[in-house]
Enzyme design. Structure first.
Site, PDB file in Angstrom:
ATOM      1  N   PRO A 162       1.531 -19.056   0.711  1.00 60.60           N
ATOM      2  CA  PRO A 162       1.986 -17.707   0.657  1.00 60.60           C
ATOM      3  C   PRO A 162       1.276 -16.965   1.806  1.00 60.60           C
ATOM      4  O   PRO A 162      -0.036 -16.425   1.602  1.00 60.60           O
ATOM      5  CB  PRO A 162       1.918 -17.138  -0.647  1.00 60.60           C
ATOM      6  CG  PRO A 162       1.098 -18.030  -1.496  1.00 60.60           C
ATOM      7  CD  PRO A 162       1.203 -19.282  -0.802  1.00 60.60           C
ATOM      8  N   GLU A 163       1.772 -16.470   2.892  1.00 65.21           N
ATOM      9  CA  GLU A 163       0.984 -15.641   3.835  1.00 65.21           C
ATOM     10  C   GLU A 163       2.272 -14.402   3.840  1.00 65.21           C
ATOM     11  O   GLU A 163       3.032 -14.410   2.815  1.00 65.21           O
ATOM     12  CB  GLU A 163       1.022 -16.266   5.169  1.00 65.21           C
ATOM     13  CG  GLU A 163       0.318 -17.370   5.279  1.00 65.21           C
ATOM     14  CD  GLU A 163      -0.099 -18.098   6.676  1.00 65.21           C
ATOM     15  OE1 GLU A 163      -0.090 -17.150   7.590  1.00 65.21           O
ATOM     16  OE2 GLU A 163      -0.104 -19.188   6.668  1.00 65.21           O
ATOM     17  N   HIS A 209       0.128 -24.309 -16.933  1.00 61.67           N
ATOM     18  CA  HIS A 209      -0.633 -23.487 -15.904  1.00 61.67           C
ATOM     19  C   HIS A 209      -0.014 -22.049 -15.924  1.00 61.67           C
ATOM     20  O   HIS A 209      -0.220 -21.455 -14.768  1.00 61.67           O
ATOM     21  CB  HIS A 209      -0.320 -24.013 -14.520  1.00 61.67           C
ATOM     22  CG  HIS A 209      -0.677 -25.806 -14.580  1.00 61.67           C
ATOM     23  ND1 HIS A 209      -2.090 -25.925 -14.833  1.00 61.67           N
ATOM     24  CD2 HIS A 209      -0.355 -26.581 -14.151  1.00 61.67           C
ATOM     25  CE1 HIS A 209      -2.156 -27.242 -14.673  1.00 61.67           C
ATOM     26  NE2 HIS A 209      -0.947 -27.629 -14.051  1.00 61.67           N
ATOM     27  N   ARG A 267      -3.687 -24.194  -9.267  1.00 59.48           N
ATOM     28  CA  ARG A 267      -4.978 -24.293  -8.827  1.00 59.48           C
ATOM     29  C   ARG A 267      -5.799 -23.138  -9.168  1.00 59.48           C
ATOM     30  O   ARG A 267      -7.107 -23.187  -8.515  1.00 59.48           O
ATOM     31  CB  ARG A 267      -4.886 -24.655  -7.302  1.00 59.48           C
ATOM     32  CG  ARG A 267      -4.209 -25.928  -7.264  1.00 59.48           C
ATOM     33  CD  ARG A 267      -4.267 -26.626  -5.842  1.00 59.48           C
ATOM     34  NE  ARG A 267      -3.071 -27.504  -5.706  1.00 59.48           N
ATOM     35  CZ  ARG A 267      -2.621 -27.833  -4.420  1.00 59.48           C
ATOM     36  NH1 ARG A 267      -3.480 -27.457  -3.402  1.00 59.48           N
ATOM     37  NH2 ARG A 267      -1.876 -28.831  -4.554  1.00 59.48           N
TER      38      ARG A 267
END
Length: 298
Positions: free
Chosen positions: A29-30, A113, A134
DNA sequence: CGCATTTCCTGGTAGC
DNA sequence: TGCTACCAGGAAATGC
């Protein structure tokens, strides 16, 4: 889609839809991907009241703090600033979320997660889950709009799609700087929201070598760079919109539709403009691709 | 202050 | 198949 570069594996999985995720971009994601998530989130949460926001499978610490502040608060809006998602609350406090590489929101409880859950007081969906395998992401609630614990957000440069982002403004932050142009753009202070992929694309479009000292880039090139950033991000947001529509129709289709990457992931293949082979090397601690003929040092 | 380097963290993949 | 090694990425912390 993404050409797989020789080294390393697939791109990060942020946004890839495990069942029920709100956005299935196949990209890290940018700015455009975060914008897409914000647009998907807003109709689901704006104006709703939170019963509570709680840490799930995540350690206590600065990445997930202040969540108790959101208890009983109304979510006034969902906004984006650079790559940060901001949710101002009725109390004046602010939920700040950064997706990192792998953060996603979804209304369906993922198997694993889950870092944070947002529980609403009535209405649907009853809960939203923030999943982040992560743990590069962050989910905090700050007092008021005090972003001092998030220094990058506090010192963020102009929004690239705002009128304030001009070539002159970009030039002003470049003056006297010896830092390479790529490092400068990744730093978020010259302009907000660019990451590794779009920096490489914009520098290619403007014909700037990624290691050119920022202060040595001529004004002409800075104007090209500003225009390239605006155009590339604009197109990518359009593509994000496409992804969003895809999600509504049928999930599982990967994102990035319509985004035409000209350099990123094309190392070793011929430049689309001049035919010279793209070069791949580490610049500013990131894998960087550029055309040695179109992008010369100074 | 500017600038460079290191750390965080885990899933996926290559290679044996 | 199971193992190790390594890479991807943005922000924050650390060092000079």
């Amino acid at each position: 889609m993404f050409a797989r570069s020789g080294a390393g594996g697939k791109r990060g999985e942020a946004g890839i839809a495990p069942t029920g995720a709100l956005c299935d971009n196949a990209e890290v994601p940018e700015l455009p991907e975060v914008e897409t998530v914000v647009r998907a989130l807003r109709p689901l949460v704006q104006g709703r009241t939170l019963r509570r926001v709680a840490r799930v499978d995540a350690p206590a610490g600065p990445k997930y703090e202040g969540l108790e502040r959101a208890k009983g608060q109304r979510v006034e809006d969902v906004r984006r600033r650079g790559k940060f998602i901001l949710m101002p609350l009725g109390s004046g406090d602010t939920i700040v979320v950064h997706l990192g590489m792998t953060g996603t929101f979804g209304a369906e409880r993922p198997r694993d997660h889950v870092r944070v859950e947002m529980v609403f007081a009535g209405g649907s969906p009853a809960r939203l889950y923030f999943r982040d395998p992560r743990r590069f992401g962050r989910f905090v609630v700050v007092e008021g709009e005090d972003f001092s614990r998030l220094p990058t957000l506090a010192a963020l440069g102009p929004e690239p799609l705002d009128p304030a982002f001009t070539a002159a403004a970009l030039g002003a932050v470049c003056v006297g700087r010896t830092t390479g142009m790529k490092a400068l753009l990744l730093g978020q202070r010259a302009v907000a929201g660019l990451g590794n992929i779009y920096v490489d694309e914009a520098l290619f479009a403007a014909g700037i070598h990624p290691e050119t000292p920022a202060g040595a880039v001529p004004g002409r090139r800075l104007r090209l760079l500003r225009d390239a950033i605006v155009e590339i991000l604009g197109r990518a947001i359009e593509a994000g919109g496409t992804t969003l529509r895809d999600y509504r129709q049928v999930s599982g289709e990967s994102g990035g539709n319509g985004v035409n990457l000209q350099v990123y992931g094309r190392g070793g293949t011929p430049c689309v403009r001049c035919g010279a082979d793209y070069v791949v090397a580490e610049v500013a601690q990131r894998t960087t691709t550029w055309c040695p003929r179109c992008q010369r040092r100074r």
